[in-house]
Design a protein around this motif. Structure first.
Motif, PDB file in Angstrom:
ATOM      1  N   SER A 145       0.799  -1.223   0.000  1.00  0.00           N
ATOM      2  CA  SER A 145       0.000   0.000   0.000  1.00  0.00           C
ATOM      3  C   SER A 145       0.831   1.272   0.000  1.00  0.00           C
ATOM      4  CB  SER A 145      -0.921   0.021   1.218  1.00  0.00           C
ATOM      5  OG  SER A 145      -0.164   0.048   2.409  1.00  0.00           O
ATOM      6  N   GLY A 146       2.113   1.182   0.151  1.00  0.00           N
ATOM      7  CA  GLY A 146       2.947   2.370   0.169  1.00  0.00           C
ATOM      8  C   GLY A 146       2.730   3.254   1.386  1.00  0.00           C
ATOM      9  N   ALA A 147       2.055   2.726   2.413  1.00  0.00           N
ATOM     10  CA  ALA A 147       1.760   3.536   3.594  1.00  0.00           C
ATOM     11  C   ALA A 147       2.695   3.231   4.757  1.00  0.00           C
ATOM     12  CB  ALA A 147       0.319   3.299   4.028  1.00  0.00           C
ATOM     13  N   SER A 148       3.547   2.249   4.621  1.00  0.00           N
ATOM     14  CA  SER A 148       4.415   1.857   5.729  1.00  0.00           C
ATOM     15  C   SER A 148       5.334   2.996   6.158  1.00  0.00           C
ATOM     16  CB  SER A 148       5.262   0.644   5.333  1.00  0.00           C
ATOM     17  OG  SER A 148       4.424  -0.457   5.103  1.00  0.00           O
ATOM     18  N   SER A 149       5.561   3.053   7.454  1.00  0.00           N
ATOM     19  CA  SER A 149       6.477   4.018   8.077  1.00  0.00           C
ATOM     20  C   SER A 149       6.030   5.466   7.940  1.00  0.00           C
ATOM     21  CB  SER A 149       7.894   3.858   7.513  1.00  0.00           C
ATOM     22  OG  SER A 149       8.344   2.546   7.721  1.00  0.00           O
TER      23      SER A 149
ATOM     24  N   THR B 137      -6.928  12.221   6.428  1.00  0.00           N
ATOM     25  CA  THR B 137      -7.062  11.711   5.068  1.00  0.00           C
ATOM     26  C   THR B 137      -5.698  11.777   4.395  1.00  0.00           C
ATOM     27  OG1 THR B 137      -9.361  12.447   4.954  1.00  0.00           O
ATOM     28  CG2 THR B 137      -8.266  12.029   2.863  1.00  0.00           C
ATOM     29  N   PHE B 138      -5.374  10.738   3.650  1.00  0.00           N
ATOM     30  CA  PHE B 138      -4.097  10.702   2.946  1.00  0.00           C
ATOM     31  C   PHE B 138      -4.249   9.887   1.672  1.00  0.00           C
ATOM     32  CE2 PHE B 138      -4.264   7.024   5.630  1.00  0.00           C
ATOM     33  CZ  PHE B 138      -3.653   6.014   4.901  1.00  0.00           C
ATOM     34  N   THR B 139      -3.316  10.063   0.748  1.00  0.00           N
ATOM     35  CA  THR B 139      -3.305   9.283  -0.484  1.00  0.00           C
ATOM     36  C   THR B 139      -2.198   8.241  -0.393  1.00  0.00           C
ATOM     37  OG1 THR B 139      -1.855  10.871  -1.573  1.00  0.00           O
ATOM     38  CG2 THR B 139      -4.229  11.146  -1.908  1.00  0.00           C
ATOM     39  N   PHE B 140      -2.397   7.160  -1.119  1.00  0.00           N
ATOM     40  CA  PHE B 140      -1.405   6.087  -1.146  1.00  0.00           C
ATOM     41  C   PHE B 140      -1.456   5.417  -2.505  1.00  0.00           C
ATOM     42  CE2 PHE B 140      -5.360   4.268   0.216  1.00  0.00           C
ATOM     43  CZ  PHE B 140      -5.400   2.997  -0.362  1.00  0.00           C
ATOM     44  N   THR B 141      -0.434   4.650  -2.801  1.00  0.00           N
ATOM     45  CA  THR B 141      -0.346   3.925  -4.066  1.00  0.00           C
ATOM     46  C   THR B 141      -0.348   2.438  -3.776  1.00  0.00           C
ATOM     47  OG1 THR B 141       0.939   5.714  -5.031  1.00  0.00           O
ATOM     48  CG2 THR B 141       1.052   3.580  -6.134  1.00  0.00           C
ATOM     49  N   MET B 142      -1.267   1.726  -4.422  1.00  0.00           N
ATOM     50  CA  MET B 142      -1.269   0.267  -4.287  1.00  0.00           C
ATOM     51  C   MET B 142      -0.223  -0.299  -5.236  1.00  0.00           C
ATOM     52  SD  MET B 142      -5.317  -0.732  -3.902  1.00  0.00           S
ATOM     53  CE  MET B 142      -4.954  -2.494  -3.964  1.00  0.00           C
ATOM     54  N   PHE B 143       0.622  -1.208  -4.712  1.00  0.00           N
ATOM     55  CA  PHE B 143       1.669  -1.808  -5.523  1.00  0.00           C
ATOM     56  C   PHE B 143       1.221  -3.106  -6.174  1.00  0.00           C
ATOM     57  CE2 PHE B 143       4.324   0.437  -2.225  1.00  0.00           C
ATOM     58  CZ  PHE B 143       4.588   1.512  -3.042  1.00  0.00           C
ATOM     59  N   LYS B 144       0.167  -3.679  -5.695  1.00  0.00           N
ATOM     60  CA  LYS B 144      -0.406  -4.909  -6.251  1.00  0.00           C
ATOM     61  C   LYS B 144      -1.918  -4.736  -6.265  1.00  0.00           C
ATOM     62  CE  LYS B 144       3.494  -7.284  -6.349  1.00  0.00           C
ATOM     63  NZ  LYS B 144       4.097  -7.796  -7.545  1.00  0.00           N
ATOM     64  N   THR B 145      -2.653  -5.704  -6.810  1.00  0.00           N
ATOM     65  CA  THR B 145      -4.109  -5.577  -6.859  1.00  0.00           C
ATOM     66  C   THR B 145      -4.759  -5.883  -5.517  1.00  0.00           C
ATOM     67  OG1 THR B 145      -4.292  -7.827  -7.715  1.00  0.00           O
ATOM     68  CG2 THR B 145      -4.304  -6.014  -9.332  1.00  0.00           C
ATOM     69  N   THR B 146      -4.009  -6.428  -4.562  1.00  0.00           N
ATOM     70  CA  THR B 146      -4.512  -6.582  -3.199  1.00  0.00           C
ATOM     71  C   THR B 146      -3.525  -5.890  -2.255  1.00  0.00           C
ATOM     72  OG1 THR B 146      -3.398  -8.710  -2.896  1.00  0.00           O
ATOM     73  CG2 THR B 146      -5.699  -8.776  -3.643  1.00  0.00           C
ATOM     74  N   ALA B 147      -4.068  -5.284  -1.222  1.00  0.00           N
ATOM     75  CA  ALA B 147      -3.225  -4.559  -0.281  1.00  0.00           C
ATOM     76  C   ALA B 147      -3.943  -4.474   1.060  1.00  0.00           C
ATOM     77  CB  ALA B 147      -2.926  -3.156  -0.802  1.00  0.00           C
ATOM     78  N   THR B 148      -3.189  -4.138   2.098  1.00  0.00           N
ATOM     79  CA  THR B 148      -3.785  -3.846   3.400  1.00  0.00           C
ATOM     80  C   THR B 148      -3.247  -2.511   3.886  1.00  0.00           C
ATOM     81  OG1 THR B 148      -2.040  -5.000   4.623  1.00  0.00           O
ATOM     82  CG2 THR B 148      -4.014  -6.275   4.081  1.00  0.00           C
TER      83      THR B 148
ATOM     84  N   ASN C  51       0.558  -6.007 -11.725  1.00  0.00           N
ATOM     85  CA  ASN C  51       0.805  -7.101 -10.788  1.00  0.00           C
ATOM     86  C   ASN C  51       2.263  -7.524 -10.772  1.00  0.00           C
ATOM     87  OD1 ASN C  51      -1.559  -7.770  -9.317  1.00  0.00           O
ATOM     88  ND2 ASN C  51      -2.478  -8.453 -11.238  1.00  0.00           N
ATOM     89  N   GLN C  52       2.978  -7.365 -11.862  1.00  0.00           N
ATOM     90  CA  GLN C  52       4.373  -7.777 -11.901  1.00  0.00           C
ATOM     91  C   GLN C  52       5.316  -6.696 -11.395  1.00  0.00           C
ATOM     92  OE1 GLN C  52       5.087  -9.042 -15.920  1.00  0.00           O
ATOM     93  NE2 GLN C  52       4.188 -11.058 -15.577  1.00  0.00           N
ATOM     94  N   ASN C  53       4.982  -5.444 -11.621  1.00  0.00           N
ATOM     95  CA  ASN C  53       5.907  -4.369 -11.315  1.00  0.00           C
ATOM     96  C   ASN C  53       5.453  -3.457 -10.175  1.00  0.00           C
ATOM     97  OD1 ASN C  53       7.776  -4.952 -13.504  1.00  0.00           O
ATOM     98  ND2 ASN C  53       6.048  -4.392 -14.806  1.00  0.00           N
ATOM     99  N   GLY C  54       4.148  -3.518  -9.861  1.00  0.00           N
ATOM    100  CA  GLY C  54       3.596  -2.706  -8.771  1.00  0.00           C
ATOM    101  C   GLY C  54       3.934  -1.279  -8.883  1.00  0.00           C
TER     102      GLY C  54
END
Length: 186
Positions: A122-126, A138-149, A183-186
């Motif tokens: 999810s690009g939200a770590s740290s 509220t914040f924005t994030f980038t999903m690196f795969k089609t599933t995220a937490t 899915n391959q490159n996120g």
């Protein structure tokens, strides 16, 4: 009111009221207090609109550690987010559970707290966010795969939101290529 009680100890309780005392405790946070009961009092003591560490996962469980005190409404922490390559999430602590149903706490006035973010893909770590005067961030994030937490935590109290990004192909190969590349490159 508007107090944070974290890791306090007492012989029987952190807060004690005599039987004839009327009191209203609200807009406070109670976490990890090491005692028999956090608050001891009578039914004349109302402790609604506090955060007792409930999250979206256990929002409907009364975990207030009280004796004789009335607790009918409590706050819970949750994450709302839409899945997508670039997405927006809102973390909120102004959610109220009561037996009448969930609602938003319009009189929110807890002390501002900083939440740690985390998750997978999810690009939200740290990262950290601070709740505003309405109990939201509220914040924005980038999903690196089609599933995220996504996770948000405060003093080891954590809530999680699972996300799934579904790409709908309209028949062209561009969407299929984008899905495979994503899915391959996120």
């Amino acid at each position: 009111s508007e107090t944070i009680f974290i890791n306090n100890t007492g012989s029987n309780s952190v807060i004690y009221f005599d039987e004839n005392v009327e009191a209203n405790i609200s807009n406070s946070i109670f976490i990890g207090n090491d005692d028999e009961k956090t608050i001891i009092g009578s039914s004349k003591v109302i402790a609604d609109y506090n955060w007792w560490t409930n999250t979206a996962e256990n929002y409907n469980v009364n975990i207030a550690n009280v004796s004789g005190v009335t607790v009918n409404r409590w706050l819970f922490l949750k994450i709302d987010a839409d899945a997508g390559s670039t997405s927006t999430a809102t973390i909120s602590l102004n959610n109220v559970y009561s037996s009448e149903g969930n609602s938003t706490y319009d009189d929110y006035s807890l002390q501002s707290i900083k939440l740690n973010l985390g998750g997978s893909n999810s690009g939200a770590s740290s990262k950290t966010v601070t709740l505003d005067e309405h109990g939201q961030a509220t914040f924005t994030f980038t999903m690196f795969k089609t599933t995220a937490t996504l996770t948000a935590s405060y003093e080891n109290i954590k809530t999680t939101k699972n996300l799934e990004y579904v790409i709908v192909c309209d028949g062209s190969f561009k969407e299929l290529y984008d899905l495979i590349w994503f899915n391959q490159n996120g």
